[in-house]
Design a protein around this motif. Structure first.
Motif, PDB file in Angstrom:
ATOM      1  N   GLY A  64      86.174 -65.770 -62.600  1.00 32.71           N
ATOM      2  CA  GLY A  64      87.193 -65.459 -63.836  1.00 32.71           C
ATOM      3  C   GLY A  64      87.787 -64.191 -63.638  1.00 32.71           C
ATOM      4  N   VAL A  65      86.774 -63.192 -63.223  1.00 30.53           N
ATOM      5  CA  VAL A  65      87.213 -62.046 -63.098  1.00 30.53           C
ATOM      6  C   VAL A  65      88.083 -61.585 -62.159  1.00 30.53           C
ATOM      7  N   PHE A  66      87.880 -62.279 -60.798  1.00 25.34           N
ATOM      8  CA  PHE A  66      89.034 -61.982 -59.843  1.00 25.34           C
ATOM      9  C   PHE A  66      90.143 -62.943 -60.128  1.00 25.34           C
ATOM     10  N   GLY A  67      90.003 -64.084 -61.008  1.00 31.27           N
ATOM     11  CA  GLY A  67      91.118 -64.759 -61.207  1.00 31.27           C
ATOM     12  C   GLY A  67      92.131 -64.083 -62.356  1.00 31.27           C
ATOM     13  N   LEU A  68      91.508 -63.076 -63.376  1.00 28.02           N
ATOM     14  CA  LEU A  68      92.264 -62.399 -64.355  1.00 28.02           C
ATOM     15  C   LEU A  68      93.075 -61.210 -63.319  1.00 28.02           C
ATOM     16  N   TYR A  69      92.239 -60.700 -62.573  1.00 25.11           N
ATOM     17  CA  TYR A  69      92.645 -59.502 -61.595  1.00 25.11           C
ATOM     18  C   TYR A  69      93.980 -60.097 -60.728  1.00 25.11           C
ATOM     19  N   THR A  70      93.771 -61.209 -60.255  1.00 16.61           N
ATOM     20  CA  THR A  70      94.953 -61.887 -59.575  1.00 16.61           C
ATOM     21  C   THR A  70      96.230 -62.016 -60.472  1.00 16.61           C
ATOM     22  N   VAL A  71      96.243 -62.645 -61.573  1.00 16.64           N
ATOM     23  CA  VAL A  71      97.142 -62.962 -62.607  1.00 16.64           C
ATOM     24  C   VAL A  71      97.688 -61.479 -62.944  1.00 16.64           C
ATOM     25  N   GLY A 375     102.351 -65.746 -56.352  1.00 19.60           N
ATOM     26  CA  GLY A 375     101.094 -65.450 -57.027  1.00 19.60           C
ATOM     27  C   GLY A 375     100.776 -66.720 -58.135  1.00 19.60           C
ATOM     28  N   PHE A 376     101.512 -66.761 -58.867  1.00 20.89           N
ATOM     29  CA  PHE A 376     101.130 -68.090 -59.698  1.00 20.89           C
ATOM     30  C   PHE A 376     100.970 -69.641 -59.094  1.00 20.89           C
ATOM     31  N   CYS A 377     101.824 -69.892 -57.987  1.00 20.87           N
ATOM     32  CA  CYS A 377     101.705 -71.144 -57.444  1.00 20.87           C
ATOM     33  C   CYS A 377     100.524 -71.000 -56.359  1.00 20.87           C
ATOM     34  N   ALA A 378     100.233 -70.046 -55.898  1.00 19.03           N
ATOM     35  CA  ALA A 378      98.754 -69.869 -55.166  1.00 19.03           C
ATOM     36  C   ALA A 378      97.613 -70.018 -55.972  1.00 19.03           C
ATOM     37  N   GLY A 379      97.657 -69.522 -56.996  1.00 17.27           N
ATOM     38  CA  GLY A 379      96.589 -69.659 -58.068  1.00 17.27           C
ATOM     39  C   GLY A 379      96.513 -71.094 -58.690  1.00 17.27           C
ATOM     40  N   ALA A 380      97.518 -71.689 -58.742  1.00 16.86           N
ATOM     41  CA  ALA A 380      97.803 -73.073 -59.062  1.00 16.86           C
ATOM     42  C   ALA A 380      97.142 -74.037 -57.995  1.00 16.86           C
ATOM     43  N   GLY A 381      97.626 -73.743 -56.874  1.00 20.23           N
ATOM     44  CA  GLY A 381      97.015 -74.561 -55.528  1.00 20.23           C
ATOM     45  C   GLY A 381      95.666 -74.509 -55.716  1.00 20.23           C
ATOM     46  N   VAL A 382      95.141 -73.116 -55.662  1.00 21.99           N
ATOM     47  CA  VAL A 382      93.515 -73.186 -55.442  1.00 21.99           C
ATOM     48  C   VAL A 382      92.952 -73.910 -56.574  1.00 21.99           C
TER      49      VAL A 382
END
Length: 433
Positions: A64-71, A375-382
């Motif tokens: 989740g740390v990396f997820g927050l960073y990406t968002v 970025g939003f779509c890439a995160g959603a796809g993962v």
């Protein structure tokens, strides 16, 4: 050493030896900044097992740390892109480098998960938001002729950093531990972003130059630009079909483009192959990703950026079908080669296509908005790929949804036409010397 001071001042003012164009200094500076920032970003997976072993945190909570960073860093891209158009890249990038370095240094001092969320997720994420979009917009503003080649060379920094810096990080951790490793990375990043960032200039007009490939009016040879290029602002671009076709195409492709970086090892294990096979495949993706950036920009200049993107989408759609069916190591490695090359090629096309369709002046804001949507779509796809696996016990459905997304992207880009208000596609001529 006064001669060094004078030489640095000459470079910062755009005064270079005869025959040298300052835009190539911009390319070199961009390469250096992308090398260290993206190299550090993808070194997180090297720290990941050490932190879990030491503190006993769950995989989801640390991921989740990396997820927050990406968002944070992709979500701020539209705003940062507009700042880049008005403030220029130098202050943004140098400030961002300071924030990333601060986040890394603070991470070396913390022992709590909440501390990592703050240091790496928030502070480093804020800093990283000032990197890709401002640098992309700056390179496209300096080049009309050989724009794709310039972007390809600059973005090689990203690809090379992903290969080199995680290896350096692993050796630092082995020799000194993860805390000193974060300190060393913080210092390297601060030095490189500060020095390279000081060489950036928003556009050639600021230094009384003109973009590479543009001839001045009436054949003037004094290097000053008398541009009549039509550029659309972000608000005007939002009112065109071209913006929505371009952003929709990249967003549809982004749904699958990050999936291999997260799930390929798990897919290999599902196939019953050794986990090391997946690591080898990821290394192949990284190596061909670099090759795609080196060659893709120049190739796109020759065949046209739209045609190049259509080729990328077609190749990626076929790639996913290679992974369907029974386990086969040959198809896995062929997937890695084709996907890596096409992914590297894809990266150089977004900034160039934005400049081709909407002009250079406001490219930062437009690139930023499209990058944020990506970025939003890439995160959603993962996330969706993991969710499908949890429900069905396999990635089989993903291997058909991914090419479907690429087919949608292909159709959207196929319909792309330059906005009428922008005029025809710019066909710059080679610069005369």
């Amino acid at each position: 050493m006064p001669w060094r001071t004078t030489a640095l001042r000459d470079v910062l003012a755009g005064r270079l030896p005869a025959g040298m164009f300052y835009g190539w200094v911009i390319v070199a500076a961009t390469f250096s900044i992308l090398f260290i920032t993206y190299g550090v970003q993808f070194s997180f997976n090297v720290f990941y097992p050490r932190l879990i072993n030491e503190f006993g945190w769950s995989h989801n909570s640390l991921a989740g740390v990396f997820g927050l960073y990406t968002v944070i860093y992709t979500g701020l891209s539209p705003l940062v892109g507009r700042w880049a158009d008005t403030l220029g890249p130098r202050r943004l990038v140098v400030t961002g480098g300071l924030l990333i370095s601060l986040g890394l240094w603070l991470a070396s001092r913390t022992s709590s998960l909440a501390g990592l969320y703050l240091c790496l997720g928030v502070i480093a994420g804020l800093g990283m938001s000032t990197v890709f979009v401002p640098l992309s917009a700056t390179v496209v503003k300096w080049f009309e002729y050989k724009r794709g080649a310039a972007l390809g060379l600059a973005f090689c920094g990203n690809g090379l950093g992903i290969i080199v810096v995680p290896q350096l990080t692993w050796r630092l951790i082995q020799a000194f531990g993860w805390r000193p490793a974060y300190v060393v990375l913080a210092g390297l990043l601060l030095v490189i972003t500060t020095l390279a960032g000081s060489l950036l200039a928003r556009d050639p007009e600021r230094l009384s130059l003109r973009p590479y490939g543009r001839r001045s009016q009436q054949g003037r040879a004094d290097g000053r630009s008398f541009s009549t290029e039509k550029s659309l602002g972000l608000k005007s671009a939002l009112g065109t079909a071209a913006f929505w076709l371009l952003s929709g195409g990249f967003a549809a492709n982004a749904l699958s483009v990050f999936v291999p970086f997260v799930h390929l090892n798990a897919l290999v294990v599902d196939w019953g192959l050794a986990a090391g096979t997946g690591v080898t495949a990821l290394s192949l993706i990284g190596g061909l990703n670099l090759a795609g950036r080196v060659l893709g920009g120049s190739l796109a200049d020759r065949m046209g950026r739209k045609s190049a993107l259509l080729a990328v989408l077609a190749v990626q759609g076929v790639c996913w079908l290679l992974l369907s069916g029974e386990a086969h190591i040959g198809r896995l490695y062929l997937f890695a080669l084709l996907f890596g090359a096409s992914y590297g090629w894809r990266v150089v096309l977004l900034p160039a296509l934005v400049a081709d369709n909407f002009g250079r002046t406001h490219s930062g804001g437009i690139i930023g908005l499209i990058f944020g949507l990506e970025g939003f779509c890439a995160g959603a796809g993962v996330w969706l790929a993991g969710y499908i696996h949890d429900l069905s016990g396999s990635y089989a459905a993903c291997l058909y949804l991914a090419p479907a997304g690429n087919l949608l992207a292909f159709l959207l880009i196929l319909a792309l036409r330059p906005p009428r208000t922008h005029g025809r596609h710019v066909q710059p001529s080679p610069p005369g010397h």
